[in-house]
Design a protein around this motif. Structure first.
Motif: not given
Length: 439
Positions: A234-251
């Motif tokens: 999903l290209p073009g996602m805002p930076e906060p959304v990308q950080e949220e997905f990264a946090a989900i993956a890390a968890s």
């Protein structure tokens, strides 16, 4: 319960004989027997001492009471009763030594005193230790030897009582020893059965935990991959959304790591650090995907090929409607139920039904009695793993399990597995499990 079990040594000093017997008439039996002996011996002793030995009426009455009434203590305190009776018999022998008609009669122990003394030997043998019994026997012999110094023309009964008392003590002491041994064996079997049930329950819970690890790890791995790949898909996602997905993956990755570390103690082989639900287990062994409702038909077909007639009714869409835990539990319940039929009722007509609605999955396995022309039943009693495993799986999903024999000799297993999450957590105390070995 066998009657010999009540012949064990009483736990307390003043506890009556047979006090731990299961039935009231058994507990009252010693009192009844001793009472009959006292009521019978008292008048007979007085009459014989008066008429045959020509002892004075006062002496006859006193000796009759002293030699018989202490027998009432034998039920609860046989040693004090024996001391009183032996003392009374010894005094009676010395009194009779000067009686007018002692010549030619039994002495130093009269027939009535011998009967009462042997009753005491029975009570002592059923209660006291071997050391006490040997001491009683030796004192009895010593009393007879001491009285033998009287120079009388009588029919001596000292040796007779010595032999009979030794025989009675030996027989009743052996019976008491057998009762003690049987009681210890029964207690040990009870402890072993409880430990076996607890071990069975823990083993089944560990097995369920390992299987759930494989199911949950798969879904957690999917979450991790989807969260990591979201910025690329999903290209073009805002930076906060990308950080949220990264946090989900890390968890998700952290949860997988924690799960592997916890499950290490449950697996017999070494955990593989690279297993993320990808079908591999510790030690590098490849595992097949966990079975579910969709594979029940294959399970039934394999059972039929083994010679067991099974009829299957499988509702369409049950596998898709069930969450992973319910899907796996339904398959394992059917698997264990069919295994029990093969072991305990070979050749029995069996029906398997798996249905579902919006709230639950219903698993029903019913079999009839074993076929008459079938081979010998493989097992006459279960190990406890069958129903324990079913019960634990049903408790895991918050459902209910109903099992039991049928009037025609068959058996029924019915499990209700909710499709939603259970509202109550199952207890962690394995000793509260109500199941028993009926598999």
């Amino acid at each position: 319960m066998r009657f010999t079990v009540v012949l064990r040594t009483p736990a307390r000093a003043a506890e009556p004989l047979f006090a731990q017997a299961p039935k009231a008439w058994q507990r009252m039996l010693p009192y009844a027997v001793v009472g009959v002996f006292v009521v019978s011996l008292l008048p007979v002793t007085i009459a014989v001492l008066t008429d045959d030995y020509k002892a004075g009426g006062g002496w006859a009455g006193a000796l009759g009471v002293a030699q018989t009434v202490p027998l009432l203590l034998a039920v609860t305190r046989p040693v004090p009763a024996w001391v009183l009776v032996l003392l009374a018999d010894t005094v009676g022998a010395m009194v009779l030594a000067s009686a007018d008609n002692v010549a030619g009669h039994a002495w130093p122990w009269t027939p009535m005193s011998i009967v009462g003394y042997l009753l005491l030997m029975v009570c002592l043998g059923l209660r006291e230790s071997i050391r006490t019994l040997v001491g009683v026997w030796l004192v009895t012999g010593a009393a007879g030897v001491a009285l033998g110094f009287y120079d009388l023309e009588v029919t001596t009964t000292a040796a007779l009582l010595f032999v009979l008392s030794g025989a009675f003590l030996a027989v009743t002491g052996a019976l008491r020893g057998i009762g003690d041994a049987q009681q210890r064996i029964a207690e040990q079997e009870s402890i072993s059965e409880a430990e076996r049930a607890r071990r069975t329950l823990l083993e089944e819970r560990a097995r369920i935990a390992r299987e759930l690890h494989d199911v949950v790890a798969h879904h957690m791995s999917v979450i991790t991959v989807q969260a990591d790949s979201a910025p690329y898909r999903l290209p073009g996602m805002p930076e906060p959304v990308q950080e949220e997905f990264a946090a989900i993956a890390a968890s998700a990755r952290e949860s997988l790591g924690e799960m592997r570390r916890l499950l290490t103690v449950l697996r017999s082989d070494r955990a593989n650090g690279g297993n993320g639900g990808n079908g591999t287990s510790g030690g590098g062994g490849v595992l097949a995907p966990q079975p579910g409702i969709g594979r029940i038909q294959q399970l039934v077909e394999a059972t039929v090929r083994a010679g067991q007639p099974v009829e299957l009714s499988l509702a369409a869409g049950a596998a898709q409607a069930a969450p992973p835990a319910v899907d796996l539990s339904a398959y394992r319940i059917v698997q264990e139920a069919l295994a029990n039929v093969v072991r305990h009722a070979p050749g029995a007509e069996t029906r398997v039904s798996v249905t579902h609605d919006a709230e639950e999955v219903l698993v029903l396995v019913v079999n009839g009695p074993a076929a008459r022309d079938a081979v010998v039943v493989l097992e006459s009693s279960g190990t406890g793993h069958g129903l324990v495993g079913m019960q634990e799986r049903v408790r895991l999903t918050g459902g209910t399990l109903d099992t039991g024999p049928l009037p025609d000799g068959g058996f029924r297993v019915a499990a209700r597995l909710p499709l939603n999450d259970p509202t109550d957590d199952p207890t962690d105390d394995p000793t509260n499990d109500p199941t028993k070995d009926a598999s």
